[in-house]
Design a protein around this motif. Structure first.
Motif, PDB file in Angstrom:
ATOM      1  N   THR A   1       0.439  -1.630   0.318  1.00 16.82           N
ATOM      2  CA  THR A   1       0.166  -0.052  -0.089  1.00 16.82           C
ATOM      3  C   THR A   1       0.548   1.023   0.170  1.00 16.82           C
ATOM      4  O   THR A   1       0.728   2.261  -0.561  1.00 16.82           O
ATOM      5  CB  THR A   1      -0.938   0.050   1.340  1.00 16.82           C
ATOM      6  OG1 THR A   1      -1.589  -1.264   1.615  1.00 16.82           O
ATOM      7  CG2 THR A   1      -1.707   1.510   1.376  1.00 16.82           C
ATOM      8  N   LEU A   2       1.656   1.302   0.697  1.00 14.12           N
ATOM      9  CA  LEU A   2       2.807   2.650   1.224  1.00 14.12           C
ATOM     10  C   LEU A   2       3.745   2.789  -0.284  1.00 14.12           C
ATOM     11  O   LEU A   2       3.801   3.726  -0.324  1.00 14.12           O
ATOM     12  CB  LEU A   2       3.374   2.423   2.419  1.00 14.12           C
ATOM     13  CG  LEU A   2       2.271   2.554   3.354  1.00 14.12           C
ATOM     14  CD1 LEU A   2       3.385   2.586   4.661  1.00 14.12           C
ATOM     15  CD2 LEU A   2       1.662   4.010   3.598  1.00 14.12           C
ATOM     16  N   SER A   3       3.623   1.778  -0.731  1.00 13.15           N
ATOM     17  CA  SER A   3       4.634   1.651  -1.998  1.00 13.15           C
ATOM     18  C   SER A   3       3.534   2.209  -2.952  1.00 13.15           C
ATOM     19  O   SER A   3       4.240   3.382  -3.812  1.00 13.15           O
ATOM     20  CB  SER A   3       5.596   0.256  -2.118  1.00 13.15           C
ATOM     21  OG  SER A   3       6.110   0.381  -3.892  1.00 13.15           O
ATOM     22  N   LEU A   4       2.614   1.955  -3.026  1.00 17.10           N
ATOM     23  CA  LEU A   4       2.172   2.207  -4.442  1.00 17.10           C
ATOM     24  C   LEU A   4       1.628   4.012  -4.078  1.00 17.10           C
ATOM     25  O   LEU A   4       1.249   4.731  -5.277  1.00 17.10           O
ATOM     26  CB  LEU A   4       0.515   1.195  -4.231  1.00 17.10           C
ATOM     27  CG  LEU A   4      -0.135   1.468  -5.709  1.00 17.10           C
ATOM     28  CD1 LEU A   4       0.235   1.268  -6.907  1.00 17.10           C
ATOM     29  CD2 LEU A   4      -1.727   1.009  -4.895  1.00 17.10           C
ATOM     30  N   LEU A   5       1.375   4.255  -2.336  1.00 18.43           N
ATOM     31  CA  LEU A   5       1.267   5.729  -2.865  1.00 18.43           C
ATOM     32  C   LEU A   5       2.674   6.120  -2.884  1.00 18.43           C
ATOM     33  O   LEU A   5       2.110   7.833  -3.419  1.00 18.43           O
ATOM     34  CB  LEU A   5       0.445   5.240  -0.656  1.00 18.43           C
ATOM     35  CG  LEU A   5       1.001   7.250  -0.163  1.00 18.43           C
ATOM     36  CD1 LEU A   5      -1.003   8.153  -0.585  1.00 18.43           C
ATOM     37  CD2 LEU A   5       0.520   7.274   1.310  1.00 18.43           C
ATOM     38  N   ALA A   6       3.489   5.915  -2.467  1.00 18.61           N
ATOM     39  CA  ALA A   6       4.187   6.656  -2.939  1.00 18.61           C
ATOM     40  C   ALA A   6       4.884   6.852  -4.705  1.00 18.61           C
ATOM     41  O   ALA A   6       5.034   8.062  -4.761  1.00 18.61           O
ATOM     42  CB  ALA A   6       6.201   5.952  -2.523  1.00 18.61           C
TER      43      ALA A   6
END
Length: 632
Positions: A91-96
């Motif tokens: 999730t956070l990788s995609l958000l970044a």
């Protein structure tokens, strides 16, 4: 290339793929591999008073198999594993990646990202508690004598798992893949041997029976959907662990081992219940003959310990990403492997997870009670991932609105139905993951909001760096004393004069021969190659600016990066170099800035942050810290 060399290369590639596939089976699929212990059993509970009819059993198994097919196979294995950020998933990788590519709807993306991250950590608390309890409860079938000892043994196992995190899991992790492979093979064979109990269960492979069950089950069907979704718990780990194993090994492991084993086991459980309705009390363990029960319980316990380790490791990795993206304070991060930087230990997160897991085990007491609390965090995280995936298709792959909706809207509707079904369990314990996630969301939101406020208040007294250099190099009677050596000043705002530099001149009245403004920047990609690590800019004869670039999955080790500065042209002697670091004491002001409760939370969170000198791994005998007080 000769034929012999080509064959050798091919063999090495095959061995490497086999090793990655085995690793993926142990780590990526450990969580989803424990779902057969409880998923079908919990789905049958609403029928406990009068028993499930054959069409209902077939419909349930059909729902489970097609939920695995649509959500895990289509969404995660075939689609999301391609939606990577330089090879990293989650999730956070995609958000970044999205925040780098587009500034539109940034607030929505931010909250979607922290909601997904919070739900994942909530899942990391519930998964170990539920899976280990489910496995150990098989001891009751071996002999009722074990009944009073299930809870103490579960607590003891959890204590051992979390206490061993500080010494690393490199030695035992080599066993994860083989043990989990054996677990999947045993599950698949056990299910296959029982399909013959009632061959009508094979009708479950037809999705018609899943749809027929839902359309005729009414409100009870909605309740059962919450239990059906337990079959896909752990699917988020597929995406989060993309960077550790790569797309191909994860996909190969799913199609060759995991999916067939799960499908066979669920079909076998269904056939067993069709033949013997009394087996609904524990259809998984009743697949095995009496002589095999104890070995199966021990193997199941090992599999659940591995599943627990996988989600704990995932929580550590997610916490590191959140820290580097500015969603959490700089917590202590320990590396437990000299060769694998992905093996980390975050003491604060470990303690938080341990307290949460023990509280869940002791308060719920059984896997049956705990299963009612499970599902909300998983379904919520999946809905968030689907929402972010829509923007990924639009912004990164350039799909049209209609194309993106055509692919994702059916998934979004399906997952929303599952989420609604799980929300019905709020009063039965489903409030637990909601409260956990809400607390984590409040913390990440407060930290992001507080750091922006601190930056804004500090900026009011900022002096542009170019202006400062011009004034300081103009000699006068009030000029600071020149001293030999190099001073490196850490700052998060490289174009402004660091406060620690101003305090040094104000209190010590000295200026070094060479002064470096050092900024450590976190890129919105997971890794930055060494060739792009260092950027040096000469500002004047005495002042330079250095920027160190790290990916959000990397260890921000300044000491290790300093030799690269030499290679880039900045020559210095470490014994004549001092690193100046600012330390802030935050004071809350109820009349300005954050609301009072956020003031207190932000200051408390700041107290958990480790010293910048430790976080950036500066040479311990070359650091000078200067403090200041800031009212927020």
């Amino acid at each position: 290339m000769t034929a012999t060399a080509h064959d050798a290369s091919s063999q090495n590639g095959s061995r490497q793929l086999a090793a990655l596939v085995l690793g993926a089976i142990g780590v990526v699929y450990g969580d989803i591999g424990t779902s057969p212990l409880y998923a079908f059993r919990e789905a049958l509970r609403p029928f406990a008073h009068d028993g499930a009819t054959p069409p209902e059993v077939i419909g349930l198994i059909s729902l489970m198999i097609w939920t695995l097919t649509i959500i895990v196979t289509f969404k995660y294995v075939l689609f999301l594993l391609r939606a990577d950020n330089d090879g990293e998933g989650g999730t956070l990788s995609l958000l970044a990646l999205l925040m780098k590519k587009t500034k539109k709807h940034a607030t929505i993306f931010f909250f979607a990202g922290i909601i997904g991250a919070a739900l994942f950590i909530g899942d990391a608390m519930i998964t170990p508690a539920l899976s280990v309890l489910s496995a150990l409860e098989g001891l009751k079938l071996v002999t009722p004598v074990f009944t009073p000892y299930v809870l103490p043994i579960a607590v003891a196992i959890m204590l051992v798992i979390f206490l061993m995190q500080s010494v690393g899991t490199a030695a035992v992790s080599r066993l994860f893949g083989p043990i989990t492979l054996v677990w999947f093979v045993v599950m698949g064979i056990a299910g296959l041997l029982h399909i013959a109990d009632d061959l009508s269960i094979l009708a479950a492979l037809n999705p018609y029976y899943a749809l027929d069950f839902i359309t005729h089950a009414g409100f009870v069907g909605l309740v059962i959907l919450g239990a059906v979704f337990l079959t896909v718990t752990g699917a988020e780990a597929l995406y989060a662990d993309l960077g550790h194993f790569g797309r191909r090994p994860i996909q190969f492991a799913w199609f060759a081992v995991v999916f067939p084993s799960l499908a066979l086991n669920y079909l076998g459980q269904g056939a067993l219940v069709l033949k013997n309705p009394a087996a609904a009390s524990d259809p998984f363990f009743l697949l095995f003959p009496g002589w095999a029960l104890l070995p199966t319980v021990l193997l199941a316990t090992a599999a659940t310990i591995i599943a627990s380790q996988a989600v704990i490791t995932g929580a550590f990795s997610l916490a590191r990403q959140a820290i580097h993206l500015g969603f959490l304070p700089r917590l202590e991060i320990c590396f437990t492997s000299a060769s694998n930087t992905g093996q980390i230990y975050v003491p604060t997160v470990n303690m938080m997870l341990l307290i949460g897991v023990l509280a869940l085990i002791l308060s719920f007491g059984s896997s049956e009670s705990l299963a009612t609390a499970y599902g909300i965090s998983v379904t919520g995280a999946m809905v968030v991932t689907t929402v972010l995936s829509y923007q990924f298709l639009r912004a990164i792959w350039g799909w049209t609105v209609l194309s993106a909706l055509a692919v994702l809207l059916p998934l979004f509707v399906l997952e929303s139905v599952f989420l609604g079904a799980n929300l019905l369990k709020i009063h039965d314990g489903g409030y637990v993951p909601v409260l956990i996630a809400a607390a984590l969301i409040a913390m990440m939101w407060t930290w992001k909001k507080g750091t922006l406020l601190v930056r804004e208040k500090s900026a009011r007294n900022d002096i542009p760096l170019a202006q400062f250099i011009k004034s300081i190099e103009r000699k006068s009677d009030h000029s600071p004393v020149d001293v030999p050596g190099t001073a490196i000043f850490l700052t998060s705002v490289p174009d402004m004069t660091p406060n620690v530099l101003l305090h040094n001149i104000k209190h010590n009245r000295v200026l070094h021969d060479r002064n470096v403004i050092l900024n450590v920047r976190t890129a919105s990609r997971p890794y930055v190659p060494e060739s792009q690590r260092v950027t040096i800019e000469r500002l004047s004869p005495r002042f330079s600016k250095i920027q160190l670039n790290f990916g959000f999955m990397e260890d921000q080790n300044v000491s290790a990066a300093m030799p690269l500065c030499r290679q880039a042209g900045f020559n210095f002697e470490i014994m004549s170099t001092s690193f100046y670091v600012g330390r802030r004491k935050l004071v809350g002001d109820p009349n300005t800035g954050l609301p009072h409760w956020q003031d207190r939370l932000f200051i408390a969170m700041a107290g958990f942050a480790i010293d910048p000198s430790d976080y950036f791994q500066l040479p311990s005998n070359r650091v000078v810290e200067l403090g200041e007080q800031l009212v927020i």
